[in-house]
Design a protein around this motif. Structure first.
Motif, mmCIF file in Angstrom:
data_model
loop_
_atom_site.group_PDB
_atom_site.id
_atom_site.type_symbol
_atom_site.label_atom_id
_atom_site.label_comp_id
_atom_site.label_asym_id
_atom_site.label_seq_id
_atom_site.Cartn_x
_atom_site.Cartn_y
_atom_site.Cartn_z
ATOM 1 N N ARG A 106 0.832 -1.200 0.000
ATOM 2 C CA ARG A 106 0.000 0.000 0.000
ATOM 3 C C ARG A 106 0.869 1.254 0.000
ATOM 4 O O ARG A 106 1.993 1.253 0.526
ATOM 5 N N ASP A 107 0.333 2.316 -0.585
ATOM 6 C CA ASP A 107 1.041 3.599 -0.563
ATOM 7 C C ASP A 107 0.688 4.351 0.725
ATOM 8 O O ASP A 107 -0.017 3.817 1.605
ATOM 9 N N GLU A 108 1.157 5.613 0.841
ATOM 10 C CA GLU A 108 0.944 6.381 2.068
ATOM 11 C C GLU A 108 -0.529 6.640 2.342
ATOM 12 O O GLU A 108 -0.940 6.797 3.481
ATOM 13 N N ALA A 109 -1.327 6.651 1.276
ATOM 14 C CA ALA A 109 -2.763 6.892 1.447
ATOM 15 C C ALA A 109 -3.525 5.613 1.764
ATOM 16 O O ALA A 109 -4.739 5.648 1.962
ATOM 17 N N GLY A 110 -2.827 4.470 1.794
ATOM 18 C CA GLY A 110 -3.492 3.203 2.090
ATOM 19 C C GLY A 110 -3.994 2.468 0.871
ATOM 20 O O GLY A 110 -4.582 1.388 0.993
ATOM 21 N N LYS A 111 -3.771 3.014 -0.304
ATOM 22 C CA LYS A 111 -4.219 2.370 -1.538
ATOM 23 C C LYS A 111 -3.203 1.305 -1.957
ATOM 24 O O LYS A 111 -1.988 1.480 -1.787
ATOM 25 N N ILE A 112 -3.712 0.188 -2.501
ATOM 26 C CA ILE A 112 -2.816 -0.865 -2.978
ATOM 27 C C ILE A 112 -2.181 -0.395 -4.273
ATOM 28 O O ILE A 112 -2.841 -0.288 -5.314
ATOM 29 N N ALA A 113 -0.903 -0.093 -4.202
ATOM 30 C CA ALA A 113 -0.190 0.449 -5.352
ATOM 31 C C ALA A 113 0.637 -0.605 -6.071
ATOM 32 O O ALA A 113 0.854 -0.529 -7.289
ATOM 33 N N HIS A 114 1.124 -1.591 -5.320
ATOM 34 C CA HIS A 114 1.994 -2.608 -5.899
ATOM 35 C C HIS A 114 1.645 -3.989 -5.349
ATOM 36 O O HIS A 114 0.957 -4.127 -4.329
ATOM 37 N N ILE A 115 2.131 -4.989 -6.042
ATOM 38 C CA ILE A 115 2.028 -6.376 -5.583
ATOM 39 C C ILE A 115 3.439 -6.923 -5.469
ATOM 40 O O ILE A 115 4.215 -6.859 -6.431
ATOM 41 N N GLY A 116 3.777 -7.409 -4.292
ATOM 42 C CA GLY A 116 5.067 -8.052 -4.095
ATOM 43 C C GLY A 116 4.906 -9.557 -4.148
ATOM 44 O O GLY A 116 3.847 -10.095 -3.816
ATOM 45 N N GLY A 117 5.955 -10.247 -4.569
ATOM 46 C CA GLY A 117 5.849 -11.699 -4.672
ATOM 47 C C GLY A 117 7.182 -12.397 -4.533
ATOM 48 O O GLY A 117 8.232 -11.828 -4.833
#
Length: 356
Positions: free
Chosen positions: A136-147
């Motif tokens: 998540r970014d600073e605003a709490g939005k899912i910005a990326h997926i880690g794997g």
């Protein structure tokens, strides 16, 4: 040059600015060091680490382990629409499952899932396990997926081997129980009394257990025919070189054939101990076998100065010799009692007994 009172506030201000700059530089340096350490970790990892854009699903970061696992260079994998390139590597029957897991991550879940790929370098099918998570970014939005992707092909192969072995074990246990049930049922049917049944039953189960012990010791090698014969005759009191001769070429029996032959030898030895050559000091048993083309020819010959009576009652032992050997092994059996002793001749197809 001396400093006047008016210079002191300026000096203190400069000192404060320098201190503030140093304080700001420390976390920045630590952050830079952390990023470098993370990159070094990713470059050295044997598993594949990646980061995707959560909206476009395009890879933004991919570690070198990708090359060895996927059979494709990172440069190729990151070029163009790299999500389409990656999903094309997944086997068609697994793609719907993979896409469903990715949607779960985009909605905020952490997931671990397995799937197969076809490596373009060698067309090898590999099993992979991915542990993916939202970032998540600073605003709490899912910005990326880690794997993190791991090659579990060898693990899957071992699991399949264990499943095959377990299935074989279940099959063997069922067969063993079926044989024991048959031994118990036929012994009870063919015995004149409970005492006789108990005596026969103990000996037959012990003979069967001896063969099972030999199978367990060397399950993939098979059981030597000479060993089965010698063990059963020793249990009956036979002494090789004195009242017993065992002679024949090496023959390795498959487990089922060893069980059948073990019971047959046990019945012959028991009969010899109670009524035949082993019931007196002057008796003798000659056991010989030979290989002729696709047959195992087996001869059991008893001799004694005392006369042998014909077999009057067709008990379980005779049934094993005259019916079970033909039924289980396709053998042709001749069994008769001559004045000199009991004789058995059997011609057994090698394909029915050999483990090779």
């Amino acid at each position: 040059m001396s400093k006047g009172p008016s210079d002191k506030p300026l000096e203190r201000g400069l000192t404060d600015v320098k201190a503030a700059l140093r304080d700001h530089a420390r976390p920045t340096a630590r952050l830079r060091e952390s990023e470098e350490n993370l990159q070094d970790f990713g470059e050295a990892a044997s598993d594949v680490l990646w980061i995707r854009n959560a909206e476009t699903l395009q890879w933004e970061y991919l570690t070198p382990a990708f090359d060895g696992i996927y059979g494709m260079s990172r440069e190729q994998a990151l070029a163009g629409d790299n999500f389409a390139t990656w999903i094309d590597l997944v086997l068609p029957e697994d793609r719907e499952h993979v896409l469903g897991q990715i949607e779960r991550i985009r909605s905020g879940e952490r997931v671990t899932f397995e799937y197969r790929i076809c490596r373009p370098a060698d067309s090898d099918i590999r099993w992979l396990r991915d542990a993916d998570f939202p970032i998540r970014d600073e605003a709490g939005k899912i910005a990326h997926i880690g794997g993190v992707g791991q090659d579990i092909t060898r693990q899957k192969e071992l699991e399949e081997q264990l499943q095959v072995r377990f299935a074989d074990l279940q099959h063997q246990v069922r067969n063993t129980l079926a044989v024991i049930r048959s031994i118990v049922r036929r012994t009870m049917e063919k015995s004149a009394s409970l005492d006789e049944a108990a005596a026969h039953l103990e000996g037959r189960i012990n003979a069967f257990a001896r063969v099972q012990a030999a199978i367990t010791r060397r399950p993939s090698i098979g059981i030597n025919l000479a060993s089965i014969i010698a063990e059963e005759l020793r249990a009956a009191g036979g002494r090789e070189g004195e009242n017993l001769k065992i002679e024949g070429p090496p023959v390795t029996l498959a487990p089922n054939a060893a069980e059948t032959m073990g019971l047959a030898i046990h019945e012959l030895a028991t009969n010899a101990l109670k009524y035949g050559a082993l019931s007196n000091r002057d008796g003798r048993i000659d056991i010989e076998w030979r290989l002729e083309q696709d047959l195992l020819r087996f001869d059991w010959t008893e001799s004694s100065p005392y006369s042998f009576a014909p077999i009057e009652r067709r008990g379980f032992g005779v049934e094993v010799l005259e019916r079970t050997l033909p039924y289980e092994l396709g053998a042709t059996v001749d069994l008769w009692v001559a004045p000199s002793g009991l004789n058995l001749r059997a011609a057994i197809p090698l394909a029915a007994v050999s483990s090779q």
